[in-house]
Design a protein around this motif. Structure first.
Motif, short mmCIF file in Angstrom:
data_model
loop_
_atom_site.label_atom_id
_atom_site.label_comp_id
_atom_site.label_asym_id
_atom_site.label_seq_id
_atom_site.Cartn_x
_atom_site.Cartn_y
_atom_site.Cartn_z
N GLY A 82 0.71 -1.22 0.08
CA GLY A 82 0.09 0.01 -0.08
C GLY A 82 0.73 1.42 -0.02
N SER A 83 0.23 2.39 -0.01
CA SER A 83 0.81 3.68 0.12
C SER A 83 0.40 4.30 1.39
CB SER A 83 0.25 4.72 -0.85
OG SER A 83 0.49 4.01 -2.21
N GLY A 84 1.16 5.49 1.83
CA GLY A 84 0.78 6.15 2.78
C GLY A 84 2.16 5.81 3.93
N PRO A 85 1.93 6.52 5.32
CA PRO A 85 2.96 6.43 6.27
C PRO A 85 3.02 5.06 6.97
CG PRO A 85 1.75 8.38 6.51
CD PRO A 85 1.16 7.90 5.09
N SER A 86 1.86 4.40 6.98
CA SER A 86 2.00 3.18 7.65
C SER A 86 2.73 2.09 6.72
CB SER A 86 0.60 2.81 7.89
OG SER A 86 -0.25 2.65 6.63
N GLU B 289 5.12 -2.70 -12.80
CA GLU B 289 3.84 -2.87 -13.22
C GLU B 289 3.08 -3.79 -12.41
OE1 GLU B 289 2.71 -0.98 -15.91
OE2 GLU B 289 4.47 -0.16 -15.62
N ALA B 290 2.03 -3.82 -12.41
CA ALA B 290 1.05 -4.78 -11.76
C ALA B 290 1.14 -6.04 -12.34
CB ALA B 290 -0.53 -4.21 -11.96
N TYR B 291 0.74 -7.15 -11.65
CA TYR B 291 1.14 -8.55 -12.19
C TYR B 291 -0.11 -9.54 -11.73
CZ TYR B 291 2.54 -9.26 -7.48
OH TYR B 291 2.28 -9.38 -5.93
N ALA B 292 -0.03 -10.44 -12.18
CA ALA B 292 -1.02 -11.61 -11.61
C ALA B 292 -2.37 -11.25 -11.44
CB ALA B 292 -0.54 -12.16 -10.46
N GLY B 293 -2.86 -10.37 -12.29
CA GLY B 293 -4.29 -10.00 -12.29
C GLY B 293 -4.68 -8.91 -11.50
N TYR B 294 -3.74 -8.30 -10.63
CA TYR B 294 -3.92 -7.22 -9.98
C TYR B 294 -4.20 -6.02 -10.82
CZ TYR B 294 -1.86 -9.24 -5.70
OH TYR B 294 -1.82 -10.39 -4.62
N LYS B 295 -4.86 -5.05 -10.11
CA LYS B 295 -5.24 -3.77 -10.70
C LYS B 295 -4.33 -2.77 -10.09
CE LYS B 295 -8.21 -5.63 -13.38
NZ LYS B 295 -7.93 -6.30 -14.69
N GLN B 296 -3.71 -1.73 -11.03
CA GLN B 296 -3.17 -0.75 -10.12
C GLN B 296 -3.99 0.40 -9.96
OE1 GLN B 296 0.31 0.06 -10.17
NE2 GLN B 296 -0.51 1.48 -8.78
N THR B 297 -4.06 0.78 -8.52
CA THR B 297 -5.10 2.14 -8.10
C THR B 297 -3.94 3.19 -7.59
OG1 THR B 297 -5.08 1.12 -5.90
CG2 THR B 297 -6.70 0.04 -7.48
N HIS C 223 1.10 -0.40 -4.55
CA HIS C 223 2.55 -0.02 -5.44
C HIS C 223 3.01 -1.64 -5.57
CE1 HIS C 223 3.37 3.98 -4.59
NE2 HIS C 223 3.08 3.88 -3.36
N PHE C 224 3.54 -1.75 -6.71
CA PHE C 224 3.95 -3.20 -7.09
C PHE C 224 5.45 -3.14 -7.05
CE2 PHE C 224 -0.34 -2.72 -8.92
CZ PHE C 224 -0.73 -3.64 -8.39
#
Length: 104
Positions: free
Chosen positions: A62-66, A83-91, A95-96
């Motif tokens: 994920g993103s952010g301080p945590s 890049e995204a992989y294995a069926g994941y979607k970039q949002t 992060h990938f």
């Protein structure tokens, strides 16, 4: 990873159909943060992947301080954003990261 009878942290290696691997569910128990648990688990996963002949490891975080400590740990071990992989979607949130085990 255990310290005595206590779970210090967890992590998993998922084998993907294309001969690569994915790091899943790395977590450190709050009582063990800052004590090298994540690095030891990550080293174990990388070694297991190499032993299985996996050519690349990937992960989604994920993103952010945590998530900054995890992101920094992965970068320290040579993972790079990709890049995204294995069926994941970039949002905007995720992060990938990938590590080529041929050069790790």
């Amino acid at each position: 990873m255990w310290e005595g009878s206590r779970i210090a942290g967890i992590g998993a290696l998922k084998l993907l159909h294309d001969g690569t691997g994915e790091i899943k569910s790395m977590r450190t128990h709050p009582d063990f943060i800052g004590r090298g648990v994540g690095a030891r688990i990550l080293t174990t996963i990388i070694d297991a992947a190499k032993a299985r002949g996996i050519r690349r490891l990937s992960l989604e975080t994920g993103s952010g301080p945590s998530f900054q400590a995890a992101y920094s740990l992965y970068e320290k071990f040579g993972f790079r954003k990709g890049e995204a992989y294995a069926g994941y979607k970039q949002t905007d949130f995720n992060h990938f990261m990938h590590l080529d085990l041929g050069t790790a």
